[in-house]
Design a protein around this motif. Structure first.
Motif: not given
Length: 470
Positions: A320-323, A369, A182, A291, A178-179, A366-367, A363
């Protein structure tokens, strides 16, 4: 120089007494007087019951047909509390030793040695208290990192929790992909604290945090004298994680030599500290994380394919959070509650306009940030509700850019439109302006934009990568 037995024993720090064949005390030294708070004149030649106890043990063992060893009889001991003359209660331990008559092999005397073990009992009680406290902490960690504590109920994150829960009770090697930001370590801890190794250590190592010359000593430890400066033996992360879980974050940053040694740990379950020729057992479970596209690195020859297959036994991809935008609201609520508690604040919530801007932001960090942004908002917000003006400028500007880039006709999005490139271009302009305004001081530029240094570096590196592609 002649020594009198009574004089010698009176000099002993421990209490010593001797019981004769007739069950009477024949010796009671000065330390005994102190511990029992009685005078020897009051007890010497008085009846004592200890000898009969030994005779009973002796005869029972003899009837069983066994030969009684001297040490077996000498192992008898008891603990009790005595009132000290100072008025305090003291714990004592008495060890009884038989003295045999050489002519008939019968017990002629019993010698008792009394030690003040008050300090030892205090240490034992403290040890028990600490063990209970450790058990409580481990229980709290288990609940803290329970799968239900992972915030989010979107389909992608529920799939992550499902896969993690299914593998937790096994000893299988897990690879988390994961990025950055995350929550890979959070998932790793959830797996550990819900496994059969939960009462053993969870030890994390960020492989990118150490240069190649140090990563092996951190992982495997070293013996005294293994290299210049190794003045004493130091255990490595593998030893520290014995019985538990070793979490290898950013595993792709390991050198080929270290990759080969980790492969051996996984295959043979043993390792050698630097400077040692004796293998040690590696009773650990490995959870690795990256990542990067590990398969692409294997094709390029930058990562061992045999290690890849060992690590990729059970991959879990963390989105990722955007998904998973539907998780943003619950995450914000969770962070509000957390920071209100940690900072003794009373922020009630976020205005609908501010929440809308946070939800529209992409984001990239992600989390992590999101957590940094929420912490900043909690500090800077003057009212009970976070407003748009409290948001970092780059979040607000990103919202404006999205609106300006939206197609103005009803024909839909024009061909060739790239949201990622558009956002990267905007962020690039903002970052360059901030750097220029701050004299290219990255720390000041990060502060100006309301970013942590790590998030700023991450965005800067992404910007450079975008410029290289274009």
């Amino acid at each position: 120089m002649r020594f009198d037995l009574h004089q010698v024993l009176d000099s002993a720090r421990d209490g010593v007494f001797i019981v004769g064949r007739d069950h009477r005390l024949v010796l009671f030294n000065h330390a005994c007087e102190e511990l029992y708070n009685v005078s020897r004149q009051d007890v010497v030649n008085k009846a004592c019951w200890k000898l009969s106890d030994f005779e009973k043990s002796w005869k029972e063992a003899a009837r069983a047909g066994g030969r009684i060893s001297y040490g077996e009889l000498g192992a008898k001991k008891e603990r009790m509390v005595l009132p000290h003359k100072s008025g305090k209660q003291v714990w004592v331990e008495t060890i009884y030793t038989p003295i045999l008559d050489e002519e008939n092999n019968e017990i002629a005397y019993v010698m008792g040695v009394i030690k003040d073990i008050t300090e030892l009992k205090d240490m034992e009680r403290e040890k028990e208290r600490l063990q209970q406290e450790i058990g409580k902490i481990r229980g709290e960690l288990g609940s803290k990192y329970d799968f239900s504590s992972i915030v989010g109920r979107s389909a992608p994150i529920m799939q992550v929790m499902k896969l993690a829960a299914e593998v937790a009770q096994e000893n299988t090697t897990v690879m988390l992909v994961g990025e950055s930001g995350t929550g890979k370590e959070l998932v790793a801890k959830a797996i550990h604290y819900n496994s059969r190794r939960a009462d053993k250590p969870f030890v994390a190592l960020n492989c990118s945090a150490f240069p190649e010359t140090l990563i092996e000593s951190e992982l495997f430890g070293y013996e005294k004298g293994a290299f210049t400066g190794a003045e004493k033996t130091k255990p490595g992360k593998i030893q520290l994680a014995y019985g538990g879980t070793l979490f290898l974050d950013e595993v792709t940053e390991m050198s080929p030599a270290t990759q080969a040694k980790i492969l051996r740990v996984i295959q043979e379950r043993e390792f050698e500290p630097l400077g040692s020729v004796k293998p040690q057992r590696a009773d650990i479970r490995i959870i690795a994380a990256t990542n990067k596209d590990l398969e692409a690195l294997v094709k390029k020859g930058q990562f061992r394919d045999d290690l890849f297959y060992r690590l990729f036994v059970y991959p879990i991809v963390i989105p990722p959070l955007r998904e998973r935008p539907e998780d943003l609201g619950p995450l914000i609520d969770h962070l509000l509650e957390k920071f209100n508690h940690d900072m003794a604040k009373r922020i009630q919530g976020i205005s609908p306009e501010a929440l809308g801007m946070l939800k529209s932001y992409h984001w990239p960090g992600n989390v992590r940030e999101l957590q940094n942004v929420m912490e900043r908002l909690m500090i800077l917000s003057k009212g009970e509700v976070i407003q748009v003006e409290d948001l970092p400028r780059y979040v607000v500007e990103s919202m404006k850019l999205n609106h300006s880039r939206e197609p103005e006709t009803n024909d839909g999005i024009p061909p060739g439109f790239s949201l990622e490139d558009t956002v990267n271009q905007f962020e690039g302009r903002i970052i360059q302006k901030a750097l220029k305004q701050c004299g290219h001081n990255k720390s000041r530029a990060a502060n100006l934009l309301g970013l942590s240094r790590s998030t700023f570096r991450y965005k800067l590196s992404r910007l450079k990568g975008f410029e290289n592609r274009n």
